[in-house]
Write an enzyme that holds these catalytic residues in place. Structure first.
Site, mmCIF file in Angstrom:
data_model
loop_
_atom_site.group_PDB
_atom_site.id
_atom_site.type_symbol
_atom_site.label_atom_id
_atom_site.label_comp_id
_atom_site.label_asym_id
_atom_site.label_seq_id
_atom_site.Cartn_x
_atom_site.Cartn_y
_atom_site.Cartn_z
ATOM 1 N N TRP A 46 -15.877 -4.901 6.367
ATOM 2 C CA TRP A 46 -14.479 -5.063 6.762
ATOM 3 C C TRP A 46 -14.194 -4.407 8.114
ATOM 4 C CZ3 TRP A 46 -16.149 -5.284 1.867
ATOM 5 C CH2 TRP A 46 -15.632 -6.313 1.050
ATOM 6 N N CYS A 49 -13.614 -11.212 1.249
ATOM 7 C CA CYS A 49 -13.250 -11.690 -0.089
ATOM 8 C C CYS A 49 -13.400 -13.197 -0.251
ATOM 9 C CB CYS A 49 -11.839 -11.237 -0.458
ATOM 10 S SG CYS A 49 -10.501 -12.003 0.495
ATOM 11 N N HIS A 52 -5.705 -11.798 -1.085
ATOM 12 C CA HIS A 52 -7.011 -11.497 -1.658
ATOM 13 C C HIS A 52 -7.465 -12.713 -2.462
ATOM 14 C CE1 HIS A 52 -10.457 -9.536 -3.231
ATOM 15 N NE2 HIS A 52 -10.007 -9.461 -4.463
ATOM 16 N N ASP A 86 -13.857 -11.362 -10.278
ATOM 17 C CA ASP A 86 -13.821 -11.002 -8.854
ATOM 18 C C ASP A 86 -15.137 -10.351 -8.466
ATOM 19 O OD1 ASP A 86 -13.137 -10.295 -6.287
ATOM 20 O OD2 ASP A 86 -11.248 -9.336 -6.824
ATOM 21 N N ASN A 95 1.276 -7.905 -10.290
ATOM 22 C CA ASN A 95 2.597 -7.567 -10.839
ATOM 23 C C ASN A 95 2.939 -6.082 -10.759
ATOM 24 O OD1 ASN A 95 5.021 -8.435 -11.857
ATOM 25 N ND2 ASN A 95 4.363 -8.522 -13.979
ATOM 26 N N ASP A 121 4.668 -2.747 -9.377
ATOM 27 C CA ASP A 121 5.844 -2.364 -8.597
ATOM 28 C C ASP A 121 5.402 -1.425 -7.482
ATOM 29 O OD1 ASP A 121 7.506 -3.836 -10.191
ATOM 30 O OD2 ASP A 121 8.136 -2.134 -11.430
ATOM 31 N N GLU A 141 9.887 -13.680 -11.560
ATOM 32 C CA GLU A 141 10.259 -12.334 -11.100
ATOM 33 C C GLU A 141 11.653 -11.934 -11.574
ATOM 34 O OE1 GLU A 141 8.475 -10.161 -9.855
ATOM 35 O OE2 GLU A 141 6.908 -11.007 -8.587
ATOM 36 N N GLU A 151 9.318 -10.758 -17.582
ATOM 37 C CA GLU A 151 8.467 -10.117 -16.574
ATOM 38 C C GLU A 151 8.635 -8.605 -16.608
ATOM 39 O OE1 GLU A 151 7.654 -8.292 -12.660
ATOM 40 O OE2 GLU A 151 9.661 -8.720 -13.470
ATOM 41 N N TYR A 157 -6.628 -8.223 7.258
ATOM 42 C CA TYR A 157 -6.011 -8.913 6.126
ATOM 43 C C TYR A 157 -5.941 -8.050 4.880
ATOM 44 C CZ TYR A 157 -10.196 -9.777 3.275
ATOM 45 O OH TYR A 157 -11.290 -9.634 2.473
#
Length: 784
Positions: free
Chosen positions: A337, A372, A431, A454, A494, A496, A542, A547, A617
């Site tokens: 990276w 990625c 990503h 992943d 998701n 916060d 959202e 949610e 990125y």
């Protein structure tokens, strides 16, 4: 070489395991005459065993013929090459059934098994085509013997072996006796007999190990004291893959049309950029290209998975996510990276997976370099090659939670800059990971289907850089206790964001962003060149009750107390919005505008800083381009704007490979201590590449490709070249170009020759020192 008549014999005592220890009582050799240009003799040793109590023992004698195995996995492997068996006498010639030839019906079987696109199955791509089939589905072979087969007298068995030490207890050695009909396990029956030729249908179980299997055919003869097995070794392996068309397979998909994308499509799109400026990067998955399937099998062998789970997609995919990256065990790709790619290839300049996998397979060394989207593209290729439905998925504003709290904590200093000494979490602009389709018998019912996996090395799982499979159903519900890595994926989509500011010597969380993470989660629409938004698979709408319930459920499962102060922010009476124009191209100037509206009934004094930085990125800041301080008084019910202009001269030497900026403001209302710290990421647009080719071309006929491009910059582009690739059209080529002058166009023409019939996609990418990844694609129809 002239005809060489040779066989090899081995002696085995089947009773040794439950008798007294055997002793060697005789050692000798026999000779067989080899009529070749050297007129040589060859010697094979025989070992005669008996038990120490001298009782007579039945023995099994193996006589091998046919072809040399491709490796040394067979303990009795003969030397080069083996030819038809030499009868020990004239009577043997009449009695012993021996194989003369096997026809795998490669074209017919591969068509029925959806494997006919593999280069290794096609006679015009390789001089020695191989059979590739899918488990749980019959395939046919034809065997020609030296005489007609008689089921009443001939003891004929098909033997399949996998791995270095095949053994029946591990189900890597399988013996099949011809039966009347096929069962749901290993089975074979005679479809048709024509004299000395048998057409045999073979069925593998739907949980068969994924591997290259060796086929042997045994003819067994018995006497009172001796059993002799005449074993024919077939030269070529049989590749057995997952079968998403088979209802009993754990990767069964159920939608044949979509399998045209998730298994059979060898080109696609990988999305990048920002949620407001999404770019589609063409990618050649190339799962059918030369060496790719062999490389996928090699990766499985490198994983050292135990054979009992070599047919389980859960275990296999978890190992694949570890071995596609080179962080632990010398896997396929080295992540990088930085901007230092001098001893490898810039990740942006790859056009597809096949060249990476081919290089890894040939050199057995990790390939440099990837980020990625490269990891994801390669994993999609390996999965599709092995038969696991797979797709590349991009998450915009993707959270990277480093401490497992499923929230992202960002700390600011008094100047409004991120305090890197206190901030480990970050937000990637985008990503790319993968989804694979499978049932999940290891989880409660209802968690099968798409699973997030992943291969980008971010955080370790069980001590290894791997991730998944995480059920998307579990992620959406916040069920963090289910395998594998659900908390990490949940945070990516998701979490916060909690913003902390230094006030009176203490860090105070005075801002929270509940809907900033997990934007426009995207994949390619099946069989259409369109983006498909799949955000709803990962989370509810959202700010909906569902949610918010999932977020709270996630925190409770981790044993993290949800503090009331964290989720309740005090009243605010000044509104802010950070605005930047869309569609800005590299080389253009642009404005950043902070809009402020005072909704209170009193004057408000607003002050702070606007800043612009180039960035990677991954969310990591690179270079500061510009910053401006301001302070304004805003009357009740009024608005004001603060504008900062960014010129090309200010950013041209600081721009990074993805052409991204982080625009931020640190604003404080002096009268109420209200703080506003907005951040916005933009991606500058790149110019387009024009391709001209015929709409229809003939197979094996050459055609011209014309490419043109206009330099948008006020400086010359240096070290320019084109990467050209197209599965079924053209193996990867590189065309070097001269420099391109400022604001000037270039045109070039080159010749290509198509290899395969059908609709094919050509991908061309322009790269230079100043601009990378200027890409375009063109679809053509290859006809006879």
């Amino acid at each position: 070489m002239a005809s060489t008549l040779r066989y090899r014999r081995g002696i085995h005592d089947p009773g040794r395991s439950n008798r007294a220890s055997p002793v060697v009582t005789g050692l000798g050799y026999f000779m067989d005459y080899s009529r070749d240009i050297w007129n040589r003799w060859s010697f094979d040793w025989l070992f005669f065993w008996r038990s120490s109590d001298a009782e007579p023992v039945d023995a099994i004698s193996y006589i091998y013929y046919g072809h040399e195995p491709l490796d040394d996995e067979d303990p009795f492997a003969p030397f080069q090459p083996l030819l038809p068996i030499v009868p020990l006498s004239n009577n043997d010639k009449d009695e012993i059934l021996s194989v003369q030839k096997i026809n795998f019906h490669i074209e017919e079987n591969c068509r029925h098994h959806h494997t006919s696109e593999f280069d290794i199955t096609q006679s015009d791509e390789t001089p020695n085509p191989q059979l590739v089939v899918r488990r749980g589905q019959p395939f046919n072979i034809t065997v020609k013997f030296n005489r007609p087969y008689d089921k009443s007298t001939d003891d004929l068995r098909l033997v399949f072996q996998a791995g270095k030490a095949p053994i029946q207890s591990k189900k890597t050695h399988v013996e099949i006796v011809l039966s009347e009909k096929l069962s749901n396990q290993w089975a074979a029956n005679v479809v048709e007999q024509d004299g000395s030729t048998l057409r045999i249908s073979i069925l593998t179980p739907s949980n068969c190990y994924i591997a290259k299997w060796k086929l042997k055919i045994d003819v067994v003869t018995k006497t009172d004291i001796k059993t002799t097995i005449y074993r024919y070794n077939h030269r070529d392996p049989i590749y057995i893959l997952f079968n998403p068309w088979c209802k009993d397979d754990t990767v069964y998909f159920g939608k044949d049309i979509e399998l045209g994308e998730y298994i059979l499509k060898d080109t696609g799109r990988i999305y990048s950029g920002t949620a407001n400026n999404i770019s589609a990067k063409p990618w050649n998955f190339g799962q059918f290209e030369d060496h790719v399937l062999d490389c996928a099998m090699y990766i499985l062998d490198r994983s050292e998975l135990k054979w009992p789970v070599r047919g389980n997609p859960i275990n296999i995919i978890r190992q694949l996510t570890a071995l596609v990256n080179a962080s632990d065990d010398g896997g396929v790709i080295v992540g990088n990276w930085s901007r230092d790619f001098k001893d490898g290839k810039s990740p942006l300049t790859w056009t597809g997976s096949a060249p990476i996998l081919q290089e890894f397979y040939i050199n057995k060394q990790p390939v440099k370099f990837g980020q990625c989207w490269v990891f994801s593209g390669v994993l999609t290729t390996v999965c599709r090659a092995l038969g696991i439905p797979a797709r590349s998925v991009t998450n915009f504003s993707s959270a990277h939670d480093t401490d497992g709290s499923v929230s992202i904590d960002i700390h600011f200093d008094t100047n409004g800059e991120v305090d890197k000494s206190l901030t480990d979490d970050n937000i990637w602009n985008f990503h790319v990971w993968n989804e694979v389709w499978m049932t999940r018998p290891d989880l409660p019912e209802g968690y099968g289907g798409w699973q997030a996996v992943d291969s980008t090395p971010q955080e370790t799982s069980d001590g290894v850089f791997c991730c998944g499979p995480a059920s998307l159903v579990a992620v959406k519900r916040g069920e963090l206790g289910l395998l594998y890595d659900v908390p990490f994926v949940f945070a990516e989509v998701n979490a916060d964001i909690i913003l902390w500011h230094l006030r009176d010597g203490s860090m105070i969380n005075d801002d929270i962003r509940k809907n900033h993470v997990g934007k426009k989660i995207s994949t390619k629409f099946p069989l259409y060149d369109q983006r498909q938004d799949i955000t709803k698979l990962y989370k509810h709408e959202e700010d909906s009750h569902e949610e918010r319930a999932a977020v709270i459920n996630a925190h409770r499962q981790l044993g993290v107390a949800v503090r009331k102060s964290t989720y309740e922010i005090g009243p605010e009476d000044v509104e802010f919005e950070l605005v930047v124009q869309d569609g800005v191209f590299v080389g253009e100037d642009f404005d950043v505008v902070l809009q402020v509206t005072n909704t209170s009934s009193a004057d408000r004094t607003v002050g702070g800083q606007l800043a612009a930085k180039t960035m990677f990125y991954t969310g990591v800041e690179a270079n500061r381009v510009k910053a401006e301080l301001f302070e304004e008084m805003v009357e009740p019910g009024k608005s004001m704007e603060k504008t900062m202009r960014i010129t090309f001269d200010e950013y041209r030497l600081k721009l990074k490979d993805m052409c991204m900026f982080k625009l931020s403001a640190m604003v404080k209302v002096q009268d109420t201590k209200q703080v506003f710290t907005p951040q916005k990421v933009i991606k500058l647009c790149k110019p387009s590449l024009s391709i001209k080719i015929p709409a229809k071309i003939k197979k094996a006929k050459s055609f011209d490709v014309e490419v043109s491009f206009t330099n948008p910059l006020g400086e010359s582009l240096t070290n320019c070249y084109l990467e050209v690739e197209g599965p079924g059209l053209q193996k990867r080529q590189q065309h070097r170009l001269g420099n391109v002058d400022p604001h000037k166009a270039f045109e070039t023409k080159f010749e290509m020759t198509s290899r395969k019939l059908g609709e094919r996609e050509l991908v061309i990418i322009f790269n230079s020192d100043q601009l990378e990844d200027i890409n375009s694609t063109q679809v053509v129809d290859v006809i006879d």
